[in-house]
Design a protein around this motif. Structure first.
Motif, short mmCIF file in Angstrom:
data_model
loop_
_atom_site.label_atom_id
_atom_site.label_comp_id
_atom_site.label_asym_id
_atom_site.label_seq_id
_atom_site.Cartn_x
_atom_site.Cartn_y
_atom_site.Cartn_z
N UNK A 38 0.73 -1.47 0.13
CA UNK A 38 0.18 0.14 0.12
C UNK A 38 0.66 1.51 -0.17
N UNK A 39 0.34 2.48 -0.57
CA UNK A 39 0.73 4.11 -0.42
C UNK A 39 0.29 4.46 0.14
N UNK A 40 1.09 5.67 0.70
CA UNK A 40 0.29 6.68 1.77
C UNK A 40 -0.63 7.68 0.79
N UNK A 41 -1.90 8.18 1.33
CA UNK A 41 -2.35 8.48 0.67
C UNK A 41 -2.77 10.00 0.07
N UNK A 42 -2.28 10.65 -0.40
CA UNK A 42 -1.60 12.46 -1.14
C UNK A 42 0.19 12.00 -1.41
N UNK A 43 0.65 13.24 -1.59
CA UNK A 43 1.70 13.26 -1.61
C UNK A 43 2.43 13.19 -1.23
N UNK A 44 3.78 12.47 -1.41
CA UNK A 44 5.21 12.22 -0.56
C UNK A 44 5.35 13.06 0.41
N UNK A 45 5.44 14.40 -0.10
CA UNK A 45 5.86 15.30 0.61
C UNK A 45 4.39 16.27 1.10
N UNK A 46 4.00 16.13 2.03
CA UNK A 46 2.75 16.88 2.58
C UNK A 46 2.61 18.55 2.80
N UNK A 47 4.06 18.94 2.72
CA UNK A 47 4.35 20.20 3.83
C UNK A 47 4.50 21.24 2.15
N UNK A 48 4.16 22.19 2.41
CA UNK A 48 3.90 23.44 1.04
C UNK A 48 4.81 24.30 0.90
#
Length: 158
Positions: free
Chosen positions: A126-136
């Motif tokens: 499984x992979x994480x939901x969203x982007x790999x780096x969630x910070x803007x």
């Protein structure tokens, strides 16, 4: 009232004396595999609580408890002889709850390991939901400033 160090020393000595006396002098057939796990003495050195465990089923535990109660007088006189205190403390035998608590903790740890393994199996591949780096992150500093040269909060940029 005695100090706590003396009460601890007496409790340790009572534990040893009771264990040795059970091993050497008490020949009650009801007495099973008894282990003296701890002893505690009150601050006035008048009462001693002796904790024990019995290897076996509930019937053997009950028989051993009855054997300890019947041997209480012999054990108390032996404690009096070997400790040399003015007043020999009365002995109270209490089954130690430590093995039951340890068994409960082991069961809980086993359940937690099973749940962890279950989560590990579900999460494989499984992979994480969203982007790999969630910070803007600002791509360019000029985008953060508006036409007047002020920053986002209306402060003047340096």
């Amino acid at each position: 009232m005695a100090d706590n160090a003396r009460a601890r020393k007496l409790a340790d000595r009572i534990q040893v004396v009771v264990a040795e006396t059970l091993d050497r002098r008490i020949k009650d057939p009801r007495l099973g595999f008894v282990t003296i796990t701890d002893a505690r003495v009150t601050g006035d050195l008048r009462e001693a609580t002796v904790f024990y465990t019995v290897y076996g089923d509930e019937e053997e535990r009950a028989a051993s408890a009855a054997a300890l109660e019947s041997a209480k007088g012999i054990l108390r006189s032996e404690v009096g002889k070997q400790t040399g205190v003015r007043f020999t403390p009365t002995l109270t035998f209490v089954p130690d709850a430590l093995p039951d608590n340890a068994r409960t903790i082991e069961d809980l740890l086993h359940k937690a390991r099973a749940k962890d393994e279950e989560v590990r199996e579900v999460s494989t591949g499984k992979t994480y939901a969203g982007e790999a780096d969630p910070y803007r992150k600002p791509e360019d500093e000029s985008e953060d400033e508006d036409e007047d040269g002020h920053g986002r909060e209306g402060e003047a940029s340096e």
